[in-house]
Design an enzyme around this catalytic site. Structure first.
Site, mmCIF file in Angstrom:
data_model
loop_
_atom_site.group_PDB
_atom_site.id
_atom_site.type_symbol
_atom_site.label_atom_id
_atom_site.label_comp_id
_atom_site.label_asym_id
_atom_site.label_seq_id
_atom_site.Cartn_x
_atom_site.Cartn_y
_atom_site.Cartn_z
ATOM 1 N N ARG A 1 8.301 -4.390 13.077
ATOM 2 C CA ARG A 1 8.178 -5.508 11.781
ATOM 3 C C ARG A 1 8.854 -5.148 10.365
ATOM 4 O O ARG A 1 9.045 -5.819 9.554
ATOM 5 C CB ARG A 1 6.649 -5.247 11.723
ATOM 6 C CG ARG A 1 6.210 -3.878 11.102
ATOM 7 C CD ARG A 1 4.768 -3.827 11.098
ATOM 8 N NE ARG A 1 4.141 -2.311 10.677
ATOM 9 C CZ ARG A 1 4.249 -1.386 11.192
ATOM 10 N NH1 ARG A 1 5.132 -1.497 12.506
ATOM 11 N NH2 ARG A 1 3.961 -0.351 10.660
ATOM 12 N N ASP B 1 0.665 0.083 0.818
ATOM 13 C CA ASP B 1 -0.316 0.031 2.174
ATOM 14 C C ASP B 1 -1.706 0.694 1.944
ATOM 15 O O ASP B 1 -2.284 0.856 2.817
ATOM 16 C CB ASP B 1 0.406 0.617 3.276
ATOM 17 C CG ASP B 1 0.817 2.102 2.991
ATOM 18 O OD1 ASP B 1 0.230 2.625 2.013
ATOM 19 O OD2 ASP B 1 1.363 2.766 3.985
ATOM 20 N N ASN B 2 -2.026 0.797 0.423
ATOM 21 C CA ASN B 2 -3.425 1.463 0.382
ATOM 22 C C ASN B 2 -3.788 0.819 -0.958
ATOM 23 O O ASN B 2 -3.054 0.545 -2.006
ATOM 24 C CB ASN B 2 -3.267 2.960 0.297
ATOM 25 C CG ASN B 2 -2.532 3.537 -0.652
ATOM 26 O OD1 ASN B 2 -3.091 3.561 -1.940
ATOM 27 N ND2 ASN B 2 -1.155 3.699 -0.634
ATOM 28 N N CYS C 1 -21.899 14.518 9.173
ATOM 29 C CA CYS C 1 -23.043 15.086 10.316
ATOM 30 C C CYS C 1 -22.851 14.155 11.582
ATOM 31 O O CYS C 1 -23.013 14.864 12.613
ATOM 32 C CB CYS C 1 -24.228 14.962 9.959
ATOM 33 S SG CYS C 1 -24.772 13.141 9.476
ATOM 34 N N LYS D 1 13.584 5.329 3.875
ATOM 35 C CA LYS D 1 13.478 3.726 3.874
ATOM 36 C C LYS D 1 13.981 3.042 2.768
ATOM 37 O O LYS D 1 14.679 2.128 3.072
ATOM 38 C CB LYS D 1 12.004 3.430 3.797
ATOM 39 C CG LYS D 1 11.143 3.632 5.211
ATOM 40 C CD LYS D 1 9.617 3.296 5.124
ATOM 41 C CE LYS D 1 9.050 3.601 6.595
ATOM 42 N NZ LYS D 1 7.672 2.826 6.340
ATOM 43 N N ALA E 1 7.150 -2.904 5.813
ATOM 44 C CA ALA E 1 7.060 -4.106 6.288
ATOM 45 C C ALA E 1 7.240 -5.224 5.232
ATOM 46 O O ALA E 1 8.008 -6.112 5.468
ATOM 47 C CB ALA E 1 5.857 -4.335 7.224
ATOM 48 N N ASP F 1 10.314 4.194 -2.347
ATOM 49 C CA ASP F 1 9.495 4.644 -1.265
ATOM 50 C C ASP F 1 9.705 6.001 -0.856
ATOM 51 O O ASP F 1 10.940 6.272 -0.498
ATOM 52 C CB ASP F 1 9.781 3.686 -0.207
ATOM 53 C CG ASP F 1 8.592 3.551 0.963
ATOM 54 O OD1 ASP F 1 8.403 4.737 1.325
ATOM 55 O OD2 ASP F 1 8.113 2.444 1.299
#
Length: 954
Positions: free
Chosen positions: A505, A566-567, A622, A518, A468, A494
């Site tokens: 977007r 994006d991270n 857990c 991309k 985006a 990418d």
């Protein structure tokens, strides 16, 4: 042929009727568009759903009935139109009665040199229409009049005169039409909103309503509610909540919303509960959003009200108040002179400043910022893509608010400037360098001069990410000419491929690009915008595995890096490379309506830096395994089930078949992990008759799915309740099943209950896929197979250990007896000769592949086990698909701000005060533009220093 044409015509006439007088494409083309709209139905739904993640169902429903007019198709107008079309309104009409000029090409990304002399709206129509087949896009080439405006719910004026703004603003205010004015001049921008005298907003901030689990409720006046300590309640004074699942004090359940008063992060008080029943346990308090009413003044009145200015850079309050007068004076200058001020003309600047001083006799500002008036005059002929991207995206978000009734609208003026982009030295270039050159960069040359343009074109930049933000960055780079010279270049990498969910977007991509790289598609699109661009596309992930490509020699040739990742982990890694090779970095990110930008300049600003805290929000194991209490927990559990059953096990089997060292290597991973892995491999290779789970037929797949259902949703729950019965108490005498621990109940399988059968249908088909067994969708035939499936009676085992914390799970030691047995069994030559399996990669966007069918069914069945409200498919897809909510407006705004910092980097600005970091939230008009932090300094002692030596500061 005639029948098909007449059918297409009747469909087109009944589907949408556009405003009278708009441009209608040729008949055959229109018929094809109608056919194409049917063909692309699924893509339309995807576009709608992706914005729904941010806006919600009700807001999207409102938007689908809205008709929007965007007047003016220069760079600002096309940015607004693009973002509104991607958002999914009913129709957008673009109006412009002027023809394309060279200066338009510096920011109007849908215009080309071949369009010079042609109408801007008509030339943009085809490209705008292709953005979203769900939105009808029309062109209008006549001047605006009052009758035409009455056909719309929202009217946006760009590049308009003040007289038109006042005239049409009065009309729209009196007729209940939401009215927006947007304008940019060089490095300055203006935005105004008037949504009428009484505008209702259903959700002012878009934040998901808080939902908290209850630990205790007192019987007193006022009643005190204590929440579990796993999560702060996040409520504010005056918030209203509703209660559900309260045991004992049932009077609260399903009552009207109750106003609360915050007592602390884990407690709040409500009304009088002294007469209610005693509280026993459980309960959930859920926030109820309250509508908010807003009142707006018409533009003519709002011009005189300086209290309506919304600040976005708190160091510029005086500057923006002055700009409010300067834009009015600029309209007066154009009206009398029939032109904008000449570029960097001192006499025109003196005239504009005199007009501002005259206006201030009424406005009575304490002090004018005369420098900003002169700068506005010097650069008013400029038309810059980054400024249009920012102002245009903010304006488009206001259109979305007007159509949807969601998020807090602008009240009512906003001014923006990026005058720090101008050269830091005061030595002005020759006036001739700012004159038009019959070039696509004329709008930019008018501000910075031709020498700077040549410098831009010689840059060599590395863009990491073509999603985006990456698409918006590349669009802006093409417009400003970054790397477009003979020695310039942009490298974009990418590793991802285009999905349907990207289209709402990532505007460089179209439906026909789905499945393609991309970076490659983006590179082609950028060269289509600006044929001079030199773009090289890579498909590499930026990590240690690509260090041979992105090494010293690669970075040595770069002028800078733009991060569109994006991270956090990837950002940190790229930041480390930029520090290592001493390269500047532009960084930006978004989350729904929120966004941020950061510029890193070697030796001048702080770097992005390492991850300061664990922000991943991982759910304790857990909790996932035994004690879920939110739908997010059951969805993550379902996703883990999918990955384990249909991806990891087949992958392990294939490694076992191809790698002779697989078993020995797995045994080194720890007993617990080794046992789980090798047990899964063995079972998957052994036929069901011999105690394994390998199917031989479709019927075996259905049988496996039915047994898996029984294990997950009945047997495992019964075992848990055997270990911890409903009335169990802890060693301290407190109820075990309290707070965030919900006491579950087992489910009994019923093929006539949709969710039960949904699981079996999806699971059996997916199980067949990993063994290359063809599945079936017929639910009746599956029911018949289920009639013959024998499900053995389950008896809980008292020796089973249930872990109540992650620490217990880590501490448990697994005996190696079974591991040795598995090692011997897997050494069998018959297993080594088995056929390979077919792992499944989770794909959320294909509704025919059973992936989301499995996730939704498994999650909601487990939610039913634990009395957790179920989630619909849409919500489940967002959470399980780990979709980061993104909208076109925020990504465009962030990319625009990043490119403004690019201007400074290319010029080599050395004052940290010239740079800006940004934090924005378009939902609530929150803009914080601030000076970046300086880099940290350390004092170190060099080797062989004497005690008298001064430490070195670095």
């Amino acid at each position: 042929y005639l029948k098909s044409l007449s059918l297409s015509l009747s469909l087109s006439l009944s589907f949408h009727r556009g405003p009278l007088g708009v441009h209608v494409p040729p008949f055959e083309k229109h018929c094809f568009n109608v056919y194409n709209s049917v063909y692309c139905k699924y893509t339309k739904v995807m576009l709608w759903c992706l914005h729904r993640y941010v806006l919600g169902h009700e807001a999207m429903g409102r938007m689908s009935t809205a008709n929007v007019l965007v007047a003016g198709m220069r760079g600002l107008g096309v940015e607004i139109a693009k973002d509104v079309i991607l958002s999914g309104v009913r129709s957008v009409t673009v109006q412009d009665d002027q023809h394309t000029q060279w200066t338009d090409l510096s920011s109007q990304f849908f215009l080309k040199e071949c369009h010079l002399g042609q109408n801007r709206a008509l030339c943009s129509l085809q490209q705008l229409t292709a953005l979203n087949p769900h939105v009808q896009v029309l062109a209008y080439t006549q001047p605006l009049d009052t009758d035409f405006l009455l056909q719309f719910q929202v009217v946006v004026l760009t590049n308009s005169s003040l007289d038109d703004q006042k005239r049409f603003g009065e009309l729209c205010h009196s007729r209940g039409i939401q009215f927006i004015v947007a304008d940019t001049k060089g490095l300055c921008g203006q935005l105004f909103c008037d949504f009428g005298e009484c505008f209702e907003v259903l959700d002012s901030d878009g934040v998901t309503p808080a939902s908290v689990m209850i630990q205790h409720i007192s019987k007193e006046n006022p009643g005190l509610v204590i929440c579990t300590d796993d999560k702060k309640h996040g409520l504010n004074k005056g918030s209203k909540v509703v209660f559900s699942e309260v045991q004992g004090m049932t009077e609260l359940n399903n009552s009207q919303p109750v106003e609360i008063n915050v007592c602390g992060p884990y407690s709040f008080s409500i009304n009088d509960t002294s007469s209610f029943s005693d509280y026993i346990r459980g309960g959930v308090a859920t926030e109820v959003k309250q509508p908010v009413m807003f009142e707006f003044k018409p533009l003519r009145e709002a011009l005189q009200d300086h209290s309506l200015l919304v600040m976005n850079d708190w160091g510029k309050e005086r500057r923006h108040k002055t700009l409010h007068l300067a834009f009015q004076a600029l309209h007066g200058f154009v009206k009398t002179q029939q032109r904008l001020p000449q570029c960097w003309c001192q006499s025109d600047a003196d005239s504009l400043l005199a007009a501002v001083r005259e206006l201030n006799k009424v406005a009575q500002l304490e002090q004018l910022d005369e420098a900003v008036v002169r700068s506005l005059s010097y650069t008013a002929r400029g038309d810059l893509a980054p400024v249009n991207a920012f102002i245009g995206s903010v304006a488009a978000q206001e259109v979305i608010k007007a159509c949807s009734g969601k998020f807090t609208p602008l009240q009512q003026w906003m001014y923006f400037d990026a005058l720090e982009c101008l050269p830091e030295d005061k030595d002005q270039a020759a006036p001739s360098s700012f004159l038009p050159k019959s070039s696509r960069y004329d709008g930019q040359i008018a501000v910075f001069g031709s020498d700077f343009q040549e410098k831009l074109m010689m840059q060599n930049y590395f863009v990491v990410g073509a999603g985006a933000i990456g698409c918006e960055l590349l669009k802006n780079f093409a417009l400003v000419g970054l790397g477009a010279g003979e020695d310039g270049k942009i490298t974009v990498t990418d590793m991802d491929f285009i999905e349907k969910s990207n289209l709402n977007r990532q505007f460089l991509f179209r439906s026909q690009d789905i499945g393609k790289s991309k970076s490659e598609v983006a590179a082609v699109a950028v060269r289509e915008m600006n044929p001079q661009m030199n773009v090289v596309a890579h498909q590499n992930r930026l990590d240690t595995n690509s260090e041979e490509v992105y090494n010293y020699n690669f970075f040595k040739g770069l002028h800078g890096v733009a991060a569109a990742l994006d991270n956090v982990e990837a950002r940190v890694y790229l930041d480390g490379l930029c520090i290592k090779y001493q390269k500047s970095m532009l960084e930006g990110g978004t989350l729904g309506s929120k966004g941020h930008t950061l510029v890193v300049v070697p030796h001048l600003t702080a770097s992005y830096g390492p991850v300061k805290s664990n922000s991943s929000g991982d759910i304790p194991l857990c909790t996932l395994k035994n004690f879920p209490h939110r739908i997010e927990h059951t969805l993550q559990w379902a996703r883990d089930q999918f990955e384990g059953l249909f991806k990891h096990v087949p992958e392990n089997v294939n490694q076992f078949l191809s790698d002779a060292e697989f078993v020995e290597r797995t045994l080194t991973h720890g007993d617990a992990e080794a046992l789980e892995t090798l047990e899964g491999v063995w079972r998957s290779q052994v036929n069901m008759e011999a105690g394994g789970t390998r199917p031989q037929s479709w019927e075996d797949c259905v049988s496996w799915a039915r047994h898996k259902w029984e294990t997950l949703f009945n047997n495992d729950i019964r075992q848990l309740l055997h270990c911890f019965p409903e009335g169990e108490v802890t060693s301290t005498g407190l109820p075990f099943w309290s707070g965030s621990k919900r006491c579950p109940h087992p489910l009994d399988f019923d093929p006539n209950i949709a969710t039960h059968l949904d699981y079996v249908v999806a699971a059996s088909n997916l199980y067949g896929q990993i063994y290359n067994i063809k599945g079936r969708r017929d639910r009746n035939s599956i029911k018949k197979i289920l009639e013959g499936v024998h499900v053995p009676i389950f008896t809980p085992n008292s020796s089973v250990k249930i872990h109540t914390s992650d620490k217990e799970m880590e501490e448990e030691k697994v005996m190696g007896t079974r591991l040795q047995e598995l090692k011997q069994e897997l050494a069998s030559s018959s297993l080594k000769s088995s056929a390979k399996m077919f792992p499944i990669d989770f794909e959320k966007d294909d509704d025919s592949n059973f992936h989301m069918d499995y996730i939704v069914a498994a999650s909601n069945l487990r939610a039913e086990n634990y009395y957790i409200p179920a989630a619909d498919r849409h919500q489940s897809k967002r959470i399980a698909g780990r979709i980061i909510p993104a909208i076109a407006t925020t990504t465009a705004a962030v990319a625009g701000l990043m490119c403004l910092e690019l201007y400074k980097l290319v010029q080599g600005h050395q004052n940290i005060s010239s740079y800006r970091s940004a934090f924005i939230n378009l939902a609530v008009q929150y803009f914080v533009l601030s000076q970046p932090c300086p880099p940290p300094h350390f004092e170190v002692s060099l080797p062989h220093q004497t005690s008298q030596s001064e430490p070195v500061r670095v």
